[in-house]
Design a protein around this motif. Structure first.
Motif, short mmCIF file in Angstrom:
data_model
loop_
_atom_site.label_atom_id
_atom_site.label_comp_id
_atom_site.label_asym_id
_atom_site.label_seq_id
_atom_site.Cartn_x
_atom_site.Cartn_y
_atom_site.Cartn_z
N GLU A 156 -7.53 36.79 -38.54
CA GLU A 156 -6.13 36.43 -38.73
C GLU A 156 -5.81 36.10 -40.19
O GLU A 156 -4.73 36.44 -40.67
CB GLU A 156 -5.77 35.25 -37.82
CG GLU A 156 -5.72 35.65 -36.35
CD GLU A 156 -5.61 34.47 -35.39
OE1 GLU A 156 -5.69 33.29 -35.84
OE2 GLU A 156 -5.45 34.73 -34.18
N ARG A 157 -6.76 35.48 -40.90
CA ARG A 157 -6.54 35.13 -42.31
C ARG A 157 -6.36 36.35 -43.20
O ARG A 157 -5.71 36.28 -44.23
CB ARG A 157 -7.69 34.28 -42.84
CG ARG A 157 -7.65 32.84 -42.42
CD ARG A 157 -8.64 31.99 -43.21
NE ARG A 157 -10.02 32.41 -43.06
CZ ARG A 157 -10.86 31.95 -42.14
NH1 ARG A 157 -10.47 31.04 -41.27
NH2 ARG A 157 -12.11 32.39 -42.09
N ASP B 132 -19.08 34.76 -30.94
CA ASP B 132 -17.62 34.84 -30.97
C ASP B 132 -17.11 36.26 -31.15
O ASP B 132 -15.91 36.49 -31.17
CB ASP B 132 -17.05 33.97 -32.11
CG ASP B 132 -17.18 32.49 -31.82
OD1 ASP B 132 -17.36 32.12 -30.65
OD2 ASP B 132 -17.10 31.70 -32.79
N ARG C 58 -12.07 35.14 -34.76
CA ARG C 58 -10.64 35.43 -34.63
C ARG C 58 -9.87 34.85 -35.83
O ARG C 58 -9.01 35.50 -36.40
CB ARG C 58 -10.08 34.87 -33.34
CG ARG C 58 -8.55 35.04 -33.25
CD ARG C 58 -7.98 34.77 -31.90
NE ARG C 58 -8.32 35.78 -30.92
CZ ARG C 58 -7.85 37.03 -30.91
NH1 ARG C 58 -7.02 37.43 -31.84
NH2 ARG C 58 -8.21 37.88 -29.97
N GLN C 59 -10.23 33.64 -36.23
CA GLN C 59 -9.55 33.00 -37.37
C GLN C 59 -9.79 33.78 -38.67
O GLN C 59 -8.87 33.96 -39.47
CB GLN C 59 -10.02 31.56 -37.52
CG GLN C 59 -9.56 30.68 -36.38
CD GLN C 59 -10.25 29.32 -36.38
OE1 GLN C 59 -11.08 29.02 -37.24
NE2 GLN C 59 -9.91 28.50 -35.40
N GLY D 56 -14.05 31.17 -34.70
CA GLY D 56 -14.03 31.46 -36.12
C GLY D 56 -13.90 32.93 -36.45
O GLY D 56 -13.34 33.29 -37.49
#
Length: 139
Positions: free
Chosen positions: A100-101, A76, A96-97, A94
């Motif tokens: 972002e978090r 990823d 990217r997530q 995951g």
């Protein structure tokens, strides 16, 4: 503001051993199509090309503070080149997530990546910067 920092040192010979032992299975499990295409264009230095990208994936996982857990997978995280030619990361799933978090509201992530190798070592450094989404709002 800097919100993440990660670095990694990877042994090129270790990557070559994985290529020799597992071949395309290793390549397909760890690297994106873009990364595999770049390595294919560099047959005499494919292991070094892969080692730098492997180090970048590790450095990113450290910069976001997850390692390869919580849905962050190597595949990823892909090394790509910006329009300027500078390396940067393309993130999916995951990875990217996780990025972002960690970015505060009203801010946008900017990833700085540097890669280098000097046989038998490859190194990557990732700096994650949070910049205002609207630069006018901070005048």
């Amino acid at each position: 503001m800097i919100v993440g920092l990660g670095s990694d040192l990877c042994n090129i010979e270790r990557i070559q051993a994985s290529l020799d032992r597992f071949g395309t299975r290793f390549e397909a499990r760890v690297f994106t199509e873009v990364e595999r295409a770049k390595a294919a264009r560099r047959p005499f230095t494919a292991a070094g090309t892969y080692a730098k990208r492997f180090a970048a994936k590790e450095a990113f996982s450290k910069a976001v503070g997850t390692g390869f857990r919580r849905g962050v997978f190597m595949k990823d995280i892909g090394v790509v080149n910006a329009a300027s030619g500078a390396p940067t990361l393309a993130l999916e799933g995951g990875a990217r997530q996780a990025l972002e978090r960690m970015i505060p509201d009203g801010m946008t992530a900017h990833i700085h990546l540097t890669l280098t190798d000097d046989h038998p070592w490859a190194q990557a450094l990732v700096v994650i910067e949070a910049l205002p989404t609207d630069p006018q709002s901070h005048d």
